[in-house]
Design an enzyme around this catalytic site. Structure first.
Site, PDB file in Angstrom:
ATOM      1  N   SER A 151       0.897  -1.039   0.004  1.00  0.00           N
ATOM      2  CA  SER A 151      -0.049   0.175  -0.044  1.00  0.00           C
ATOM      3  C   SER A 151       0.982   1.224   0.067  1.00  0.00           C
ATOM      4  CB  SER A 151      -0.851  -0.147   1.395  1.00  0.00           C
ATOM      5  OG  SER A 151      -1.375   1.095   1.439  1.00  0.00           O
ATOM      6  N   TYR A 174      -2.435  -1.044  10.471  1.00  0.00           N
ATOM      7  CA  TYR A 174      -2.453  -1.144   9.096  1.00  0.00           C
ATOM      8  C   TYR A 174      -0.937  -0.700   8.612  1.00  0.00           C
ATOM      9  CZ  TYR A 174      -4.053  -1.235   4.177  1.00  0.00           C
ATOM     10  OH  TYR A 174      -4.042  -1.331   2.731  1.00  0.00           O
TER      11      TYR A 174
END
Ligand code: NAD
Length: 265
Positions: free
Chosen positions: A147, A160
């Site tokens: 990401s 995350y």
């Protein structure tokens, strides 16, 4: 191998491929002639329809294994079953991921543990089991779904961001270890893609920031994405197909941004 099916006979395992990005990547690889092992959670009948549709649409062998990415024993079985089904494992895409948004002081411990397990440790377990198979073949492509949050942070996403930064370290380390075996290990770092995972963040982010859902999309989600456009499934598929192709053989141990310029800032 035919020109329109450049990867015919290859076999791929994509975790979290019952939905969103993983399913789109499975579709793209199947379209290039790759046999696919699907994995992920969801309604069994819906998954079986997805599996059968993909197999019929692309005339490849598509299987499904329901390994839970929090369970190392089930992940090991997933890799073994993939090799058993196809006789090889060429492409591994650790992609399963979940998100949870909360200030650090309120972050539930069980959410931290689940995100680290699913978004980071499951990639370790997949790669650990896949590398011996790939070494024996003298060929392998590991593509971790990271990401932009593997490279930069945003508030309220501690687990995350930590897991994705960890995935960056894992990607680089494995890339160094496998480099002389015809194997590459890289990570794709997307900005925002409009998937169920992103849609599920809109409400909680609006609540956490006390703003409207429309403002979340314009001013929060795409605030950092200079193109002001979501990354598309087709664009991600193009990057994956490049990485697994012969042309991608020298791309190794690296983080490939596909974020409209987000991490250039
Ligand atoms: P999604 O929610 O649509 O799909 C997630 C997949 O993971 C599903 O198939 C789900 O069943 C599976 N999964 C979740 N928990 C699991 C578990 N315990 N065991 C097995 N499978 C499990 O999400 P998505 O947006 O397609 O995300 C896919 C990956 O892309 C994630 O790693 C995510 O972090 C990453 N990513 C997404 C975006 C985005 O904007 N959507 C951006 C950057 C990175």
């Amino acid at each position: 191998m035919s020109d329109n099916k450049p990867l015919s006979g290859r076999a791929a395992l994509i975790t979290g491929s019952t939905s969103g990005i993983g399913l789109a990547l499975a579709d793209a690889l199947a379209g290039a002639g790759v046999n696919i092992m699907l994995n992920g959670l969801g309604d069994r009948d819906a998954i079986e329809r997805t599996r059968a549709d993909l197999a019929q649409k692309h005339a490849v062998d598509v299987r499904y294994h329901g390994a839970d990415m929090t369970r190392p024993d089930e992940i090991a079985d997933l890799v073994a079953q993939t090799q058993g089904a196809f006789g090889r494992l060429d492409i591994a895409v650790p992609n399963a991921g979940i998100q949870y948004i909360a200030p650090i002081e309120d972050f539930p411990v069980e959410k931290w543990d689940a995100i680290l397990a699913i978004n980071l440790s499951s990639a370790f377990h997949i790669i650990r089991a896949a590398v011996p198979i790939m070494k024996a073949q003298g060929f392998g492509r590991i593509v971790n779904m990271a990401s932009a949050h593997a490279l930069v942070a945003s508030p309220f996403k501690s687990a995350y961001v930590a897991a994705k930064h960890g995935l960056a370290g894992l990607t680089k380390t494995v890339g160094l270890e496998v480099a002389e075996h015809g194997i590459t290990c890289n990570a794709i770092c997307p900005g925002y893609v409009k998937t169920p995972l992103v849609e599920a963040q809109i409400g909680p982010t609006a609540k956490a920031r006390c703003i409207s859902e429309e403002d979340v999309v314009r001013d929060v989600l795409l605030a950092a994405q200079p193109t002001k456009a979501f990354v598309s499934y087709e664009q991600l598929a193009g990057m994956l197909l490049y990485l697994v192709s012969d042309a991608g053989a020298s791309v190794n141990g690296t983080m490939l941004s596909i974020d409209g310029g987000w991490t250039a800032q």
